[in-house]
Design an enzyme around this catalytic site. Sequence first.
Site, PDB file in Angstrom:
ATOM      1  N   ASP A  49       0.839  -1.213   0.000  1.00 24.53           N
ATOM      2  CA  ASP A  49       0.000   0.000   0.000  1.00 24.53           C
ATOM      3  C   ASP A  49       0.869   1.256   0.000  1.00 24.53           C
ATOM      4  OD1 ASP A  49       0.872  -0.204   2.601  1.00 24.53           O
ATOM      5  OD2 ASP A  49      -1.088   0.149   3.513  1.00 24.53           O
ATOM      6  N   SER A  50       2.204   1.082   0.087  1.00 21.28           N
ATOM      7  CA  SER A  50       3.127   2.203  -0.127  1.00 21.28           C
ATOM      8  C   SER A  50       2.896   2.813  -1.502  1.00 21.28           C
ATOM      9  CB  SER A  50       4.578   1.735   0.009  1.00 21.28           C
ATOM     10  OG  SER A  50       4.815   0.619  -0.821  1.00 21.28           O
ATOM     11  N   LYS A 118      -1.229  -9.430   2.705  1.00 21.06           N
ATOM     12  CA  LYS A 118      -0.476  -8.988   3.893  1.00 21.06           C
ATOM     13  C   LYS A 118      -1.341  -8.012   4.674  1.00 21.06           C
ATOM     14  CE  LYS A 118       3.164  -5.955   3.749  1.00 21.06           C
ATOM     15  NZ  LYS A 118       2.631  -4.846   4.587  1.00 21.06           N
ATOM     16  N   GLU A 120      -1.251  -5.540   8.541  1.00 20.09           N
ATOM     17  CA  GLU A 120      -0.418  -4.991   9.607  1.00 20.09           C
ATOM     18  C   GLU A 120      -1.006  -5.300  10.987  1.00 20.09           C
ATOM     19  OE1 GLU A 120       0.433  -0.831   9.055  1.00 20.09           O
ATOM     20  OE2 GLU A 120       1.170  -1.140   7.004  1.00 20.09           O
ATOM     21  N   GLU A 187       9.505  -4.368  10.207  1.00 18.27           N
ATOM     22  CA  GLU A 187       9.888  -3.067   9.639  1.00 18.27           C
ATOM     23  C   GLU A 187      10.509  -2.163  10.700  1.00 18.27           C
ATOM     24  OE1 GLU A 187       7.064  -1.126   7.070  1.00 18.27           O
ATOM     25  OE2 GLU A 187       8.371   0.629   6.874  1.00 18.27           O
TER      26      GLU A 187
HETATM   27  O1  KIV Z   1       3.545  -1.161   1.609  1.00 20.17           O
HETATM   28  C1  KIV Z   1       4.720  -1.585   1.564  1.00 20.17           C
HETATM   29  O2  KIV Z   1       5.484  -1.288   0.642  1.00 20.17           O
HETATM   30  C2  KIV Z   1       5.175  -2.434   2.652  1.00 20.17           C
HETATM   31  C3  KIV Z   1       6.628  -2.754   2.705  1.00 20.17           C
HETATM   32  C4  KIV Z   1       7.334  -1.578   3.242  1.00 20.17           C
HETATM   33  C5  KIV Z   1       6.908  -3.974   3.482  1.00 20.17           C
HETATM   34  O3  KIV Z   1       4.399  -2.822   3.469  1.00 20.17           O
END
Ligand code: KIV
Length: 272
Positions: A49-50, A118, A120, A187
């Site tokens: 989500d980055s 994924k 969090e 992280e």
């Molecule tokens: O969203 C992302 O790019 C991430 C990575 C930093 C692991 O969660």
Amino acid sequence: MAESPPQRRITAPDITARKGAAPIVSLTSYHAHTAAIADKYVDFLLVGDSLGMVMHGFESTIPVPLDLMIMHGRAVTRGARRALVVVDMPFGSYEESPAQAFRNAARVMKETECGAIKLEGGRRMAETIRFLTERGIPVMAHIGMTPQSVNVMGGFVTQGRTRDQWAHIEEDARLVAEAGAFAVVLEALAEPLAAKITAAIPIPTIGIGASAHCDGQILVMEDMLGLSPKVAKFVKEFGKVGKVIEDAIALYAEEVRTRSFPAAENTYKVKD
Ligand code: KIV
């Protein structure tokens, strides 16, 4: 000549089986072309989500909608044939209840054809991780500095710098592993804590700013390519792609202004 058989795509259990073996290599990816280039070098690609910050100019990952993750997830599964593709669940799409998480994660899996999702959170997500994995959705967990909690943490703050924080983070790692996560992203964690967690849990740890002691590493592709204007201390720029892009655009602008582009070879002639 006989065609070589299509390569089998790497699965979540393949990643788990790599615990303690050769380091797991991964990158984020948001589009088909870079996914295709990275495919033969990485074990998994994360549609992180980055992408909200890197591709769409948001200040954090909080505003990212589920539909945007699905759109980029589709592009990456079309580009990569071999690597496992993991798609991030964005803020607000899974925290409410295991049922909400299942509904949205199932949509992500169906519409992107990714191999895992994924999310969090440590202990607070353990019940959800168990609920999803028992129903056919492989889950990668993400603990330590969790960007979706930026407003609670008061910034993107490195975790585990003082030993009084360790027990809580170690317990997060243990609980997500027990709940069935196939791997966990660590992280921005202090080195000795990342090493301790990696030695203690049976699933691979994937580090980003969490030292070389992890079972694998991940970086945001644009950061390691040298395309991001500002990067964290833990990033190494393996290329200077931003400079390559700028030089090419400057040359294009000059050639258009001096009418040396388009040249004869870029121009259609009439067929006589
Ligand atoms: O969203 C992302 O790019 C991430 C990575 C930093 C692991 O969660």
